[in-house]
Write an enzyme that holds these catalytic residues in place. Structure first.
Site, PDB file in Angstrom:
ATOM      1  N   GLU A 162       3.817 -12.675   5.959  1.00  0.00           N
ATOM      2  CA  GLU A 162       3.518 -11.494   5.133  1.00  0.00           C
ATOM      3  C   GLU A 162       4.223 -10.244   5.636  1.00  0.00           C
ATOM      4  OE1 GLU A 162       1.180 -11.402   2.278  1.00  0.00           O
ATOM      5  OE2 GLU A 162       1.420 -13.575   2.310  1.00  0.00           O
ATOM      6  N   HIS A 230      -4.757  -8.596   5.058  1.00  0.00           N
ATOM      7  CA  HIS A 230      -3.650  -8.309   5.985  1.00  0.00           C
ATOM      8  C   HIS A 230      -4.229  -7.539   7.172  1.00  0.00           C
ATOM      9  CE1 HIS A 230      -0.692  -8.342   2.363  1.00  0.00           C
ATOM     10  NE2 HIS A 230      -0.504  -9.427   3.076  1.00  0.00           N
ATOM     11  N   CYS A 347       0.575   0.148   2.987  1.00  0.00           N
ATOM     12  CA  CYS A 347       1.164  -0.983   2.254  1.00  0.00           C
ATOM     13  C   CYS A 347       2.445  -0.574   1.549  1.00  0.00           C
ATOM     14  CB  CYS A 347       0.208  -1.485   1.177  1.00  0.00           C
ATOM     15  SG  CYS A 347      -1.365  -2.066   1.776  1.00  0.00           S
TER      16      CYS A 347
HETATM   17  O1  SUG Z   1      -0.612  -8.799  -1.667  1.00  0.00           O
HETATM   18  N1  SUG Z   1      -2.009  -6.799  -4.197  1.00  0.00           N
HETATM   19  C1  SUG Z   1      -1.259  -6.902  -2.945  1.00  0.00           C
HETATM   20  C2  SUG Z   1      -1.578  -5.746  -2.045  1.00  0.00           C
HETATM   21  C3  SUG Z   1      -0.684  -5.714  -0.852  1.00  0.00           C
HETATM   22  C4  SUG Z   1      -1.137  -4.754   0.163  1.00  0.00           C
HETATM   23  N2  SUG Z   1      -0.233  -4.755   1.248  1.00  0.00           N
HETATM   24  C5  SUG Z   1      -0.571  -4.573   2.545  1.00  0.00           C
HETATM   25  N3  SUG Z   1      -1.812  -4.656   2.928  1.00  0.00           N
HETATM   26  N4  SUG Z   1       0.360  -4.381   3.395  1.00  0.00           N
HETATM   27  C6  SUG Z   1      -1.536  -8.235  -2.264  1.00  0.00           C
HETATM   28  O2  SUG Z   1      -2.682  -8.692  -2.309  1.00  0.00           O
HETATM   29  C7  SUG Z   1      -2.576  -7.461  -6.481  1.00  0.00           C
HETATM   30  C8  SUG Z   1      -1.848  -7.802  -7.745  1.00  0.00           C
HETATM   31  C9  SUG Z   1      -2.767  -8.041  -8.900  1.00  0.00           C
HETATM   32  O3  SUG Z   1      -3.899  -8.509  -8.690  1.00  0.00           O
HETATM   33  O4  SUG Z   1      -2.341  -7.806 -10.061  1.00  0.00           O
HETATM   34  C10 SUG Z   1      -1.685  -7.562  -5.242  1.00  0.00           C
HETATM   35  O5  SUG Z   1      -0.756  -8.332  -5.221  1.00  0.00           O
END
Ligand code: SUG
Length: 416
Positions: A162, A230, A347
């Site tokens: 990730e 994460h 993020c």
């Molecule tokens: O991978 N949300 C992302 C958020 C990423 C956050 N990044 C960090 N924590 N670095 C994920 O879960 C949601 C998309 C949706 O549900 O339409 C999404 O992909």
């Protein structure tokens, strides 16, 4: 050479929507089916970039990836009979969260004294697993100078990776040799552990890190179960400071001693669970903050408004500021559209420690370019997307044209 930290924020793409695609990401699940506001989302992102530039910090950006992802839809022979979530996956604007684009090791940490970047395969979530090929291409354009950068393809998909969201770096100063902390999860809980230990170890080898300055740390399964999909939802590091929730790591005491042994100047600011519970931390995204060294030398914490508005978190932050700790300023920003999908200030950015002069200047931001990008967003990004519109050919045309207009405005049409 003026090596400094540059934050590369992902520009929120024109197809930003709430499809509830990320199991274990509580915000994504609870906002599934809501109407999204792509134009406001992208302008909020630019607002954060401007906020940080105004602090005197170096700011870059990465572009949204091509969506809808037609090659993906062709590869699964989409004909309308497929699960709607697959169509939504092909439309996701998830590449905005560039903390998941790659893992980055600055030149001071690597054997060949180049900055290494490994694109993250993001295989745990189908919508995110589509990102890495286009991301690697973009990274190879932005960090093209082989004297200063090495960009690696993603590690094999049998090991989920990730990127920077599960990696932290501590150092006496950004340009000094650092201690790299790779945080992985173990499967078996209610929610997926997205970062595999073997992916972390492979990235460390690819980057030719010194084993004496590399730690592999297990995430606390309880944190994953509480919604810390994460590590950057429960911890953030900058230079000598680690700001962390008490329950982030499986074995906090042993980990803190290993950090102090490798980096004697380390300062670990632990937020106890009785002041801010794991649930409050995840709901407010207190730790999904940008911990930044300001030009004055003080550290500032860029937090989401949601954390500032949370009474217990606010109370804890007030107490922290009143104490004589290393974090001297708290700076709330509005990224609510991204937050509703589980993406806070941290993020939205990928940190690269390098001399900005060695980066392709087309990816660096200044006020004039920010205005140009905002104009494109205002003119082309859809105002709102309702869930039923995902897959609509007319909307697809608008989304594709919007991205093309942005690429033209920043002279990167080659990434079409
Ligand atoms: O991978 N949300 C992302 C958020 C990423 C956050 N990044 C960090 N924590 N670095 C994920 O879960 C949601 C998309 C949706 O549900 O339409 C999404 O992909």
């Amino acid at each position: 050479m003026a090596v400094r930290e540059i934050n590369f924020d992902g520009i929120v793409g024109p197809s930003h929507n709430y499809a509830g695609l990320s199991l274990g990401n509580l915000a994504s699940a609870s906002n599934a089916g809501e109407v999204s506001y792509p134009r406001a989302a992208a302008l909020q992102g630019l607002g954060k970039m401007r906020h940080n530039m105004a602090l005197g910090l170096a700011q870059g950006f990465l572009l949204p990836l091509p969506r809808p992802n037609d090659p993906f839809l062709a590869a699964i022979a989409a004909d309308g009979s497929e699960d709607r979530r697959l169509m939504a996956a092909a439309w996701s604007a998830s590449s905005m969260w560039t903390a998941n684009a790659a893992t980055v090791s600055p030149a001071a940490d690597t054997a060949d004294r180049r900055c290494h970047l490994t694109a993250a395969n993001l295989v745990t979530m189908p919508h995110r697993s589509q990102e890495w090929g286009d991301t690697a291409r973009q990274l190879r354009t932005a960090f093209a100078d082989p004297a200063h950068f090495a960009v690696h393809d993603a590690v094999p998909p049998c090991f989920g990776d990730e990127g920077a969201a599960n990696h932290m770096r501590m150092a006496a100063a950004h340009d000094a040799p650092g201690l790299e902390l790779f945080v992985y999860g173990k499967g078996g809980g209610a929610y997926p552990a997205r970062q595999h230990e073997q992916a972390s170890r492979a990235v460390a080898r690819l980057h030719r890190l010194d084993p004496a300055r590399t730690l592999f740390i297990e995430q606390n399964p309880e944190a994953i179960a509480a919604g810390a999909f994460h590590n950057d939802v429960v911890a953030v590091a900058n230079e000598r400071v680690l700001f962390i929730h008490e329950q982030a790591f499986a074995d906090p005491a042993a980990t803190y001693s290993a950090i102090r042994a490798a980096l004697p100047e380390a300062e670990i600011v632990v937020v106890p669970a009785d002041a801010v519970s794991l649930s409050d931390a995840i709901r407010s995204y207190l730790f999904n903050a940008q911990l930044l060294t300001l030009p004055s030398g003080e550290m500032g914490l860029v937090i989401p408004l949601e954390a500032w508005e949370h009474p217990r978190v606010h109370g804890w932050l007030d107490a922290m500021l009143a104490s004589n700790g290393p974090i001297r300023r708290v700076l709330p920003v509005d990224v609510r559209q991204s937050m509703a999908n589980g993406g806070g200030p941290a993020c939205l950015r990928l940190r690269v420690v390098a001399d900005p002069a060695t980066v392709d200047p087309r990816f660096m931001l200044d006020d004039a370019k920010a205005s140009r990008i905002e104009q494109v967003i205002a003119a082309h990004w859809p105002e709102a997307i309702a869930p039923g519109q995902i897959g609509d050919p007319a909307l697809a045309g608008i989304v594709v044209a919007a991205r093309a207009a942005l690429l033209d405005a920043v002279d990167l049409a080659e990434l079409a």
